[in-house]
Enzyme design. Structure first.
Site, PDB file in Angstrom:
ATOM      1  N   HIS A   1       0.827  -1.213   0.000  1.00 46.50           N
ATOM      2  CA  HIS A   1       0.000   0.000   0.000  1.00 46.50           C
ATOM      3  C   HIS A   1       0.863   1.267   0.000  1.00 46.50           C
ATOM      4  CE1 HIS A   1      -2.864  -3.031   1.611  1.00 46.50           C
ATOM      5  NE2 HIS A   1      -3.650  -2.405   0.774  1.00 46.50           N
ATOM      6  N   ILE A   2       1.892   1.292   0.863  1.00 44.62           N
ATOM      7  CA  ILE A   2       2.696   2.514   0.986  1.00 44.62           C
ATOM      8  C   ILE A   2       3.684   2.644  -0.181  1.00 44.62           C
ATOM      9  CG2 ILE A   2       4.379   3.738   2.440  1.00 44.62           C
ATOM     10  CD1 ILE A   2       2.982   2.327   4.880  1.00 44.62           C
TER      11      ILE A   2
ATOM     12  N   ASP B   1       9.918  -6.728  -4.745  1.00 45.77           N
ATOM     13  CA  ASP B   1       8.952  -7.276  -3.782  1.00 45.77           C
ATOM     14  C   ASP B   1       8.901  -8.776  -4.009  1.00 45.77           C
ATOM     15  OD1 ASP B   1       6.412  -7.993  -2.401  1.00 45.77           O
ATOM     16  OD2 ASP B   1       6.087  -5.831  -2.327  1.00 45.77           O
TER      17      ASP B   1
ATOM     18  N   VAL C   1       8.745  -2.515   3.609  1.00 46.76           N
ATOM     19  CA  VAL C   1       8.373  -3.916   3.890  1.00 46.76           C
ATOM     20  C   VAL C   1       8.105  -4.091   5.386  1.00 46.76           C
ATOM     21  CG1 VAL C   1       9.614  -4.961   1.955  1.00 46.76           C
ATOM     22  CG2 VAL C   1      10.831  -4.545   4.085  1.00 46.76           C
TER      23      VAL C   1
ATOM     24  N   ASN D   1      13.967 -10.806   7.954  1.00 41.51           N
ATOM     25  CA  ASN D   1      14.586  -9.636   7.285  1.00 41.51           C
ATOM     26  C   ASN D   1      15.159  -8.618   8.262  1.00 41.51           C
ATOM     27  OD1 ASN D   1      12.250  -8.423   8.142  1.00 41.51           O
ATOM     28  ND2 ASN D   1      11.475  -7.913   6.106  1.00 41.51           N
TER      29      ASN D   1
ATOM     30  N   CYS E   1      11.067   4.418   6.359  1.00 41.40           N
ATOM     31  CA  CYS E   1       9.828   4.775   7.076  1.00 41.40           C
ATOM     32  C   CYS E   1       9.057   3.496   7.379  1.00 41.40           C
ATOM     33  CB  CYS E   1       8.966   5.719   6.237  1.00 41.40           C
ATOM     34  SG  CYS E   1       9.599   7.391   6.173  1.00 41.40           S
TER      35      CYS E   1
ATOM     36  N   ARG F   1      10.403  -0.082   9.364  1.00 39.13           N
ATOM     37  CA  ARG F   1      10.736  -0.495  10.729  1.00 39.13           C
ATOM     38  C   ARG F   1      12.244  -0.350  10.946  1.00 39.13           C
ATOM     39  NH1 ARG F   1       6.351   0.320  11.847  1.00 39.13           N
ATOM     40  NH2 ARG F   1       4.760  -0.968  12.806  1.00 39.13           N
TER      41      ARG F   1
ATOM     42  N   ASP G   1      12.640   7.574   9.777  1.00 41.85           N
ATOM     43  CA  ASP G   1      11.479   7.810  10.648  1.00 41.85           C
ATOM     44  C   ASP G   1      11.406   6.745  11.736  1.00 41.85           C
ATOM     45  OD1 ASP G   1       9.005   9.167  11.330  1.00 41.85           O
ATOM     46  OD2 ASP G   1       8.009   7.333  10.673  1.00 41.85           O
TER      47      ASP G   1
ATOM     48  N   GLU H   1      14.145   1.766  18.652  1.00 38.29           N
ATOM     49  CA  GLU H   1      13.794   3.185  18.805  1.00 38.29           C
ATOM     50  C   GLU H   1      13.111   3.515  20.135  1.00 38.29           C
ATOM     51  OE1 GLU H   1      11.318   3.352  15.338  1.00 38.29           O
ATOM     52  OE2 GLU H   1       9.468   3.260  16.492  1.00 38.29           O
TER      53      GLU H   1
ATOM     54  N   HIS I   1       9.176   8.484  14.363  1.00 38.62           N
ATOM     55  CA  HIS I   1       8.130   7.534  13.953  1.00 38.62           C
ATOM     56  C   HIS I   1       6.781   8.253  13.815  1.00 38.62           C
ATOM     57  CE1 HIS I   1       7.027   2.981  14.117  1.00 38.62           C
ATOM     58  NE2 HIS I   1       6.217   3.635  13.296  1.00 38.62           N
TER      59      HIS I   1
HETATM   60  P1  NAD Z   1       1.775  -3.847   2.856  1.00 41.27           P
HETATM   61  O1  NAD Z   1       1.524  -5.131   3.559  1.00 41.27           O
HETATM   62  O2  NAD Z   1       0.678  -3.244   2.066  1.00 41.27           O
HETATM   63  O3  NAD Z   1       3.041  -4.011   1.903  1.00 41.27           O
HETATM   64  C1  NAD Z   1       4.203  -4.660   2.272  1.00 41.27           C
HETATM   65  C2  NAD Z   1       4.841  -5.240   1.027  1.00 41.27           C
HETATM   66  O4  NAD Z   1       6.076  -5.828   1.393  1.00 41.27           O
HETATM   67  C3  NAD Z   1       3.996  -6.366   0.376  1.00 41.27           C
HETATM   68  O5  NAD Z   1       3.803  -6.079  -1.000  1.00 41.27           O
HETATM   69  C4  NAD Z   1       4.832  -7.621   0.596  1.00 41.27           C
HETATM   70  O6  NAD Z   1       4.702  -8.552  -0.473  1.00 41.27           O
HETATM   71  C5  NAD Z   1       6.216  -7.038   0.664  1.00 41.27           C
HETATM   72  N1  NAD Z   1       7.189  -7.861   1.350  1.00 41.27           N
HETATM   73  C6  NAD Z   1       7.043  -8.588   2.472  1.00 41.27           C
HETATM   74  N2  NAD Z   1       8.199  -9.163   2.820  1.00 41.27           N
HETATM   75  C7  NAD Z   1       9.105  -8.799   1.899  1.00 41.27           C
HETATM   76  C8  NAD Z   1      10.491  -9.063   1.718  1.00 41.27           C
HETATM   77  N3  NAD Z   1      11.174  -9.822   2.588  1.00 41.27           N
HETATM   78  N4  NAD Z   1      11.106  -8.541   0.636  1.00 41.27           N
HETATM   79  C9  NAD Z   1      10.430  -7.770  -0.231  1.00 41.27           C
HETATM   80  N5  NAD Z   1       9.115  -7.474  -0.121  1.00 41.27           N
HETATM   81  C10 NAD Z   1       8.474  -7.977   0.945  1.00 41.27           C
HETATM   82  O7  NAD Z   1       2.281  -2.841   3.971  1.00 41.27           O
HETATM   83  P2  NAD Z   1       2.320  -1.256   3.906  1.00 41.27           P
HETATM   84  O8  NAD Z   1       1.021  -0.707   4.352  1.00 41.27           O
HETATM   85  O9  NAD Z   1       2.866  -0.835   2.597  1.00 41.27           O
HETATM   86  O10 NAD Z   1       3.352  -0.953   5.083  1.00 41.27           O
HETATM   87  C11 NAD Z   1       4.697  -1.379   5.012  1.00 41.27           C
HETATM   88  C12 NAD Z   1       5.328  -1.238   6.380  1.00 41.27           C
HETATM   89  O11 NAD Z   1       5.430   0.142   6.723  1.00 41.27           O
HETATM   90  C13 NAD Z   1       4.489  -1.820   7.530  1.00 41.27           C
HETATM   91  O12 NAD Z   1       4.676  -3.207   7.659  1.00 41.27           O
HETATM   92  C14 NAD Z   1       5.003  -1.063   8.730  1.00 41.27           C
HETATM   93  O13 NAD Z   1       6.087  -1.755   9.288  1.00 41.27           O
HETATM   94  C15 NAD Z   1       5.498   0.248   8.133  1.00 41.27           C
HETATM   95  N6  NAD Z   1       4.684   1.397   8.557  1.00 41.27           N
HETATM   96  C16 NAD Z   1       5.321   2.467   9.099  1.00 41.27           C
HETATM   97  C17 NAD Z   1       4.590   3.582   9.470  1.00 41.27           C
HETATM   98  C18 NAD Z   1       5.255   4.794  10.047  1.00 41.27           C
HETATM   99  O14 NAD Z   1       4.575   5.648  10.643  1.00 41.27           O
HETATM  100  N7  NAD Z   1       6.555   4.962   9.892  1.00 41.27           N
HETATM  101  C19 NAD Z   1       3.206   3.582   9.323  1.00 41.27           C
HETATM  102  C20 NAD Z   1       2.605   2.481   8.752  1.00 41.27           C
HETATM  103  C21 NAD Z   1       3.350   1.386   8.361  1.00 41.27           C
HETATM  104  C1  COI Z   2       2.153   1.367  11.813  1.00 43.11           C
HETATM  105  O1  COI Z   2       0.984   1.697  11.533  1.00 43.11           O
HETATM  106  O2  COI Z   2       2.578   0.207  11.673  1.00 43.11           O
HETATM  107  C2  COI Z   2       3.070   2.384  12.326  1.00 43.11           C
HETATM  108  O3  COI Z   2       4.257   2.202  12.231  1.00 43.11           O
HETATM  109  C3  COI Z   2       2.496   3.594  12.990  1.00 43.11           C
HETATM  110  C4  COI Z   2       2.829   3.681  14.452  1.00 43.11           C
HETATM  111  C5  COI Z   2       1.872   4.606  15.156  1.00 43.11           C
HETATM  112  C6  COI Z   2       2.886   2.355  15.180  1.00 43.11           C
END
Ligand code: NAD
Ligand code: COI
Length: 334
Positions: A155-156, A175, A206, A212, A233, A235, A259, A264, A297
């Site tokens: 999604h992101i 991916d 991811v 990983n 952004c 983990r 981020d 952290e 974060h």
């Molecule tokens: P998502 O599940 O929509 O997408 C993750 C993608 O990673 C998928 O397409 C999956 O196939 C791929 N993937 C999984 N393992 C993999 C690997 N080893 N190598 C390559 N690709 C791999 O998730 P998203 O909504 O895009 O979010 C991604 C990550 O962002 C979350 O898991 C979370 O850790 C992080 N996140 C951070 C914040 C923030 O505030 N910084 C907020 C939301 C999410």
């Molecule tokens: C997530 O939605 O996975 C984030 O990293 C956001 C945080 C508030 C935990």
């Protein structure tokens, strides 16, 4: 029916009150404290809990909830890496997350970090603070001259790609699962090594798994182009901080936008007065560099995201309590 929510902040209360009004059949209780073995008793009398924290969910907390008859947990965020799925399964818990509350929030933050690195904004700001209104030496780079390697096209990652394309950057992607739209555009490369070798900028999107952890380590960095920028952004534990620091010292890495940080919770969420007071030497080392930008974060932290996090998590918890299977249910057997 009663839902009890943990870690509620003031900025979440208007959305929570709105949800309560729309769901008069549900009693809502809440605390600003996080879910721990000690605070689990606050949920006494509830049928399910809604929570948000970046620290691990302890088995003791789950056991204490179960003793009170609670086995439905809905987190208000995406990442489920701070749960031990074995604990959840052993104790018969159902878990939901909010997989899509606003990918744009995180994607826009990613692009901002990248842009600030490319245009050397921290250095320009310091010059400004010192009354230096000259140009040199902070000459920048343009997005359209960059090959950006996007790791993770969920999604992101997909929103990041769309914005980057708007700026005219060349995007390549990796991916384990190929999204049809990204595939059609021919953006996928075959391996992480291809991303490392071809990218001027690398951005991580991811989830974190045991497999990983520290994927960006000394070996990965060695394969990257000299002068690469890294943005994370996703983990913190995806990057080995020591290897990152070495890469920055060696000037192999030109800059990093972070981020999230390895471990952290040692520093985020607290007021330190100054970076001089940070208790962790690796985080302090990174924070002191002008070519490293750290944000606490907060990539997710927008009005739209916060509203959706509340609404979707409470909807999911209510559905779990009613014995339904919301599409936010996590498969904890994976
Ligand atoms: P998502 O599940 O929509 O997408 C993750 C993608 O990673 C998928 O397409 C999956 O196939 C791929 N993937 C999984 N393992 C993999 C690997 N080893 N190598 C390559 N690709 C791999 O998730 P998203 O909504 O895009 O979010 C991604 C990550 O962002 C979350 O898991 C979370 O850790 C992080 N996140 C951070 C914040 C923030 O505030 N910084 C907020 C939301 C999410
Ligand atoms: C997530 O939605 O996975 C984030 O990293 C956001 C945080 C508030 C935990």
């Amino acid at each position: 029916m009663k839902i009890f929510a943990y870690g509620i902040r003031d900025d979440e209360k208007p959305s929570m009150e709105k949800w309560e009004k729309a769901n008069p059949d549900v009693e809502v209780g809440y605390t600003d404290q996080l879910l721990t073995q000690e605070t689990a008793k606050l949920a006494d009398g509830a049928n399910g809990v809604v929570t948000l924290q970046t620290t691990p969910y302890e088995r003791g907390a789950l056991e204490a909830l179960k003793e009170q008859g609670i086995q439905s947990i809905s987190i208000r965020n995406v990442g489920v890496d701070n749960f031990n799925f074995k604990d959840l399964n052993d104790l018969g818990f159902k878990l939901t997350n909010v997989p899509v509350y606003s990918p744009n929030a995180i994607a826009e933050h990613t692009i901002l970090l990248m842009g600030r690195l490319l245009r050397r904004v921290p250095e320009v700001d310091t010059k400004f603070d010192n009354g230096d209104f000259t140009w040199a030496p902070t000459i920048g780079k343009e997005y359209r001259e960059q090959t950006v390697g996007v790791i993770g096209t969920g999604h992101i990652g997909r929103v990041v790609i769309k914005i980057l394309q708007g700026f005219g950057a060349k995007v390549i992607a990796y991916d384990v699962y190929h999204n049809p739209d990204i595939e059609k555009q021919g953006l996928y490369v075959d391996s992480l090594e291809d991303i490392y070798k071809q990218s001027d900028v690398i951005t991580l999107h991811v989830p974190l798994f045991d497999s990983n952890k520290h994927m960006i380590n000394e070996k990965a960095i060695e394969q990257m182009n000299d002068g690469v920028f890294i943005v994370n952004c996703a983990r913190g534990e995806l990057i080995d901080s020591e290897a990152l620091i070495k890469g920055l010292d060696d000037k192999k890495i030109a800059g990093a936008g972070l981020d999230v940080l390895d471990n952290e919770n040692r520093v985020f969420g607290k007021k330190w007065g100054s970076i001089d007071n940070l208790p962790s030497s690796d985080i302090k080392n990174l924070a002191e560099r002008k070519n490293v930008i750290i944000t606490p974060h907060n990539a997710f932290y927008t009005e739209t995201a916060v509203h959706n996090m509340i609404k979707i998590s409470f909807d999911s918890n209510k559905a779990l309590i009613e014995g339904k299977t919301p599409d936010t249910l996590i498969d904890t057997n994976k």
